[in-house]
Design a protein around this motif. Sequence first.
Motif, short mmCIF file in Angstrom:
data_model
loop_
_atom_site.label_atom_id
_atom_site.label_comp_id
_atom_site.label_asym_id
_atom_site.label_seq_id
_atom_site.Cartn_x
_atom_site.Cartn_y
_atom_site.Cartn_z
N LEU A 192 1.45 22.12 34.27
CA LEU A 192 1.29 23.34 35.06
C LEU A 192 -0.18 23.47 35.45
N VAL A 193 -0.45 23.39 36.74
CA VAL A 193 -1.82 23.32 37.25
C VAL A 193 -2.37 24.72 37.48
N ASP A 194 -3.53 24.97 36.92
CA ASP A 194 -4.26 26.20 37.18
C ASP A 194 -5.59 25.81 37.80
N GLU A 195 -5.73 26.07 39.08
CA GLU A 195 -6.91 25.62 39.82
C GLU A 195 -8.21 26.25 39.31
N GLU A 196 -8.09 27.41 38.67
CA GLU A 196 -9.30 28.09 38.21
C GLU A 196 -9.79 27.55 36.87
N LYS A 197 -8.92 26.82 36.17
CA LYS A 197 -9.26 26.31 34.84
C LYS A 197 -9.08 24.80 34.82
N LYS A 198 -10.10 24.07 35.16
CA LYS A 198 -10.00 22.61 35.19
C LYS A 198 -10.82 22.01 34.04
N VAL A 199 -10.29 20.95 33.47
CA VAL A 199 -10.96 20.26 32.38
C VAL A 199 -11.22 18.82 32.82
N ALA A 200 -12.43 18.35 32.58
CA ALA A 200 -12.87 17.06 33.13
C ALA A 200 -12.03 15.88 32.66
N HIS A 201 -11.58 15.90 31.40
CA HIS A 201 -10.91 14.71 30.88
C HIS A 201 -9.40 14.69 31.14
N LYS A 202 -8.91 15.59 31.99
CA LYS A 202 -7.46 15.64 32.25
C LYS A 202 -6.93 14.33 32.83
N LEU A 213 4.04 6.12 27.58
CA LEU A 213 5.45 6.25 27.97
C LEU A 213 5.96 5.03 28.75
N GLN A 214 5.19 3.97 28.77
CA GLN A 214 5.53 2.84 29.64
C GLN A 214 6.84 2.13 29.26
N HIS A 215 7.31 2.33 28.02
CA HIS A 215 8.53 1.64 27.60
C HIS A 215 9.78 2.53 27.69
N VAL A 216 9.62 3.71 28.26
CA VAL A 216 10.78 4.60 28.48
C VAL A 216 10.71 5.11 29.91
N PRO A 217 11.85 5.50 30.48
CA PRO A 217 11.80 6.07 31.83
C PRO A 217 11.05 7.40 31.80
N TYR A 218 10.13 7.59 32.74
CA TYR A 218 9.39 8.85 32.75
C TYR A 218 8.93 9.19 34.17
N GLU A 219 8.54 10.43 34.31
CA GLU A 219 7.99 10.92 35.58
C GLU A 219 7.03 12.07 35.26
N ILE A 220 5.90 12.12 35.95
CA ILE A 220 4.96 13.21 35.78
C ILE A 220 5.05 14.13 36.99
N ILE A 221 5.29 15.40 36.70
CA ILE A 221 5.35 16.38 37.79
C ILE A 221 4.27 17.44 37.55
N GLU A 222 3.62 17.85 38.62
CA GLU A 222 2.60 18.88 38.54
C GLU A 222 3.00 20.05 39.41
N ILE A 223 3.01 21.22 38.79
CA ILE A 223 3.45 22.43 39.48
C ILE A 223 2.38 23.50 39.34
N GLU A 224 2.11 24.21 40.40
CA GLU A 224 1.14 25.30 40.32
C GLU A 224 1.67 26.39 39.41
N LYS A 225 0.86 26.79 38.48
CA LYS A 225 1.25 27.82 37.52
C LYS A 225 1.18 29.19 38.18
N LYS A 226 2.35 29.85 38.27
CA LYS A 226 2.41 31.17 38.89
C LYS A 226 2.84 32.24 37.88
N LYS A 235 12.54 28.28 33.97
CA LYS A 235 12.98 28.15 35.36
C LYS A 235 13.37 26.71 35.68
N LEU A 236 12.56 25.76 35.22
CA LEU A 236 12.86 24.35 35.46
C LEU A 236 14.16 23.93 34.78
N VAL A 237 14.35 24.39 33.55
CA VAL A 237 15.57 24.07 32.81
C VAL A 237 16.80 24.64 33.54
#
Length: 283
Positions: A192-202, A213-226, A235-237
């Motif tokens: 969950l992305v918060d544009e006002e709070k960013k951390v350098a090592h993300k 996770l390279q040995h299992v099926p995976y996907e990274i999704i980024e959603i704006e935190k509202k 909500k996603l579930v």
Amino acid sequence: MIKIIVPTDFSDNAYHALRYAIYLFEKEECTFYILNAFQIGTSNLETIRNKKRNTRLYKITKEASEKGLMETLSTVRIENDNPKHIFKTISIADSLVNVIGKSVLDLDIYYIFMGTKGASGLKSVFLGSNTVKIISKIDFCPIVAVPADYSFDIPDEILFATGFEHIYDKYELHPMLVLSKLWNSKIRVLHLVDEEKKVAHKETAKKVIEKRLQHVPYEIIEIEKKNKVSTEIAKLVEQNEDIGMVAMIDYWHSFIQKLTREQVVKNVAFSTKVPFLVMHLLE
């Protein structure tokens, strides 16, 4: 062999959690410990005194605990004839947290499965508030909270919510990876992305997650935190019926919790409609 503890107060909700654990690990060799912790009076000290004196009240309560466990054991053996599964019982006079903590260490337990009623279960003696207490106190064993009304299904996807606040070692994600491999479940990493709070090592943390996770099926999704994190997860579930489990890592300096001032893990435990895996960092 995987060893799993399932605490019970002999309610339908507790038995539901046991049945789910059995279902989830049906292809694996497992020992399931059905545990009942009982107390006498209003304090743990009073329980200890009664136990030492072997009072009549202690004997009666102990017998009731053991009888309930035998009835549960009889039922589960009638329903399950899986040769890969072994069932044992534990009856101890002590607080639930103490009994679970000691049993996890003594028996080399790998998962704790517990039933939860959600928010309405806060008034319950065992389910609900005690599930959150175990999540808070037992920080050295993965915990799966199973909603009372959850209908068993293969977890096609596991939703792993993270703020990319930590460079995860493989062993820290291992409990989730084990569950993913049981049914070839895809891990959907939610940031969950918060544009006002960013951390350098993300970005570094994100690349490490991809490696882990390279040995299992995976996907990274980024959603704006509202909204609140727990609300976004719920909500996603709700929108994706393939998500059969939510997973998070709980630790006191969690970036998500700092970011939102929200007790994320506790809120998710009470709001999710699918089983909730809580992992901890071994710090």
